[in-house]
Design a protein around this motif. Sequence first.
Motif, PDB file in Angstrom:
ATOM      1  N   GLY A  29       0.762  -1.242   0.008  1.00 26.81           N
ATOM      2  CA  GLY A  29       0.188   0.033   0.043  1.00 26.81           C
ATOM      3  C   GLY A  29       0.995   1.158   0.053  1.00 26.81           C
ATOM      4  N   SER A  30       2.210   1.204   0.098  1.00 27.04           N
ATOM      5  CA  SER A  30       2.852   2.502   0.215  1.00 27.04           C
ATOM      6  C   SER A  30       3.101   2.927  -1.206  1.00 27.04           C
ATOM      7  N   THR A  31       3.003   4.080  -1.331  1.00 24.80           N
ATOM      8  CA  THR A  31       3.462   4.797  -2.554  1.00 24.80           C
ATOM      9  C   THR A  31       4.607   4.466  -3.099  1.00 24.80           C
ATOM     10  N   TYR A  32       5.664   4.219  -2.361  1.00 25.52           N
ATOM     11  CA  TYR A  32       6.845   4.176  -2.882  1.00 25.52           C
ATOM     12  C   TYR A  32       7.177   2.703  -3.310  1.00 25.52           C
ATOM     13  N   ARG A  33       6.361   1.784  -3.258  1.00 21.10           N
ATOM     14  CA  ARG A  33       6.227   0.448  -3.868  1.00 21.10           C
ATOM     15  C   ARG A  33       6.591   0.537  -5.469  1.00 21.10           C
ATOM     16  N   TRP A  34       5.847   1.483  -5.811  1.00 23.92           N
ATOM     17  CA  TRP A  34       5.797   1.935  -7.400  1.00 23.92           C
ATOM     18  C   TRP A  34       6.759   2.834  -7.667  1.00 23.92           C
ATOM     19  N   SER A  35       7.668   3.462  -6.893  1.00 23.02           N
ATOM     20  CA  SER A  35       8.447   4.687  -7.067  1.00 23.02           C
ATOM     21  C   SER A  35       9.484   4.537  -8.214  1.00 23.02           C
ATOM     22  N   GLU A 134       7.490  20.308  -8.083  1.00 26.51           N
ATOM     23  CA  GLU A 134       6.354  20.988  -7.182  1.00 26.51           C
ATOM     24  C   GLU A 134       5.082  20.740  -7.696  1.00 26.51           C
ATOM     25  N   LEU A 135       4.874  21.225  -8.951  1.00 27.05           N
ATOM     26  CA  LEU A 135       3.641  21.198  -9.641  1.00 27.05           C
ATOM     27  C   LEU A 135       3.211  19.521 -10.013  1.00 27.05           C
ATOM     28  N   ILE A 136       4.121  18.749 -10.334  1.00 30.50           N
ATOM     29  CA  ILE A 136       3.474  17.396 -10.434  1.00 30.50           C
ATOM     30  C   ILE A 136       3.092  16.844  -9.021  1.00 30.50           C
ATOM     31  N   GLU A 137       3.780  17.087  -7.982  1.00 23.40           N
ATOM     32  CA  GLU A 137       3.437  16.741  -6.649  1.00 23.40           C
ATOM     33  C   GLU A 137       2.079  17.173  -6.209  1.00 23.40           C
ATOM     34  N   CYS A 138       1.645  18.652  -6.760  1.00 28.47           N
ATOM     35  CA  CYS A 138       0.174  19.007  -6.414  1.00 28.47           C
ATOM     36  C   CYS A 138      -0.542  18.386  -7.292  1.00 28.47           C
ATOM     37  N   MET A 144      -4.983  11.796  -7.004  1.00 36.04           N
ATOM     38  CA  MET A 144      -5.233  10.520  -6.448  1.00 36.04           C
ATOM     39  C   MET A 144      -5.468  10.882  -4.981  1.00 36.04           C
ATOM     40  N   GLY A 145      -5.661  12.209  -4.410  1.00 32.00           N
ATOM     41  CA  GLY A 145      -6.083  12.378  -2.819  1.00 32.00           C
ATOM     42  C   GLY A 145      -4.800  12.550  -2.057  1.00 32.00           C
ATOM     43  N   GLY A 149      -1.280  10.852  -3.220  1.00 30.96           N
ATOM     44  CA  GLY A 149      -0.369  11.762  -3.730  1.00 30.96           C
ATOM     45  C   GLY A 149       0.899  12.003  -3.281  1.00 30.96           C
ATOM     46  N   MET A 150       1.676  12.777  -4.268  1.00 35.40           N
ATOM     47  CA  MET A 150       3.143  13.081  -3.682  1.00 35.40           C
ATOM     48  C   MET A 150       2.967  14.380  -2.757  1.00 35.40           C
ATOM     49  N   LEU A 151       2.323  15.400  -2.709  1.00 34.83           N
ATOM     50  CA  LEU A 151       2.165  16.215  -1.810  1.00 34.83           C
ATOM     51  C   LEU A 151       1.475  15.874  -0.327  1.00 34.83           C
TER      52      LEU A 151
END
Length: 187
Positions: A29-35, A134-138, A144-145, A149-151
């Motif tokens: 479930g970690s977003t880092y699994r697919w980083s 930073e725009l990609i993070e936003c 994705m919520g 999301g990254m931010l």
Amino acid sequence: MADWQPHALIAIVTSMILLLLSILAAQSGSTYRWSFAFLIPLLWAVYMLRNKLALLPWHYCVFAGAVVFHNLGVFGWYEAVFWNLRFDTYVHFAFGFAAGLIVSRALAVNWNLPGHTLWWVVPLFVLGMGAVHELIECFTTLLMGPERGMLKLRPDQPFDTQKDLLNNLLGAIAALIVGVVHGSEQR
């Protein structure tokens, strides 16, 4: 053939580390699994541009190190504080430093920009790349919520974007200082 070997070795080893971190260390479930799906293509894109960037192996190694350092988020380090600073602070400084090394050399070698010009062009370029990030993070957070999301908005970090860009800038300035100390490698 010797020209590509150090860069290729760095890219291959770093790709393997990223895969292993994502597969073995990331919690379900970690977003880092697919980083790795984003970081490995980024690593190889810089590799493919190595000649156009006049990329030194040690500059590429610093960049690869920043990529791996970023991926240590698999251990939950983005929630950690080291020496009174959040982990994210160090990551943005590391990317600013790596980008500063690469961009200053590329501009000095390919465009023959003088040192005094590099002192304002490199920070502006690194800040521009940081702003895109930073725009990609936003965007990912809007898409994705906040959980996926990254931010990661925190009440104690109301100026996260500004802090990230400041650390990109400080990293770029540190890279320029290293360039002055090791000036013989700039050309």
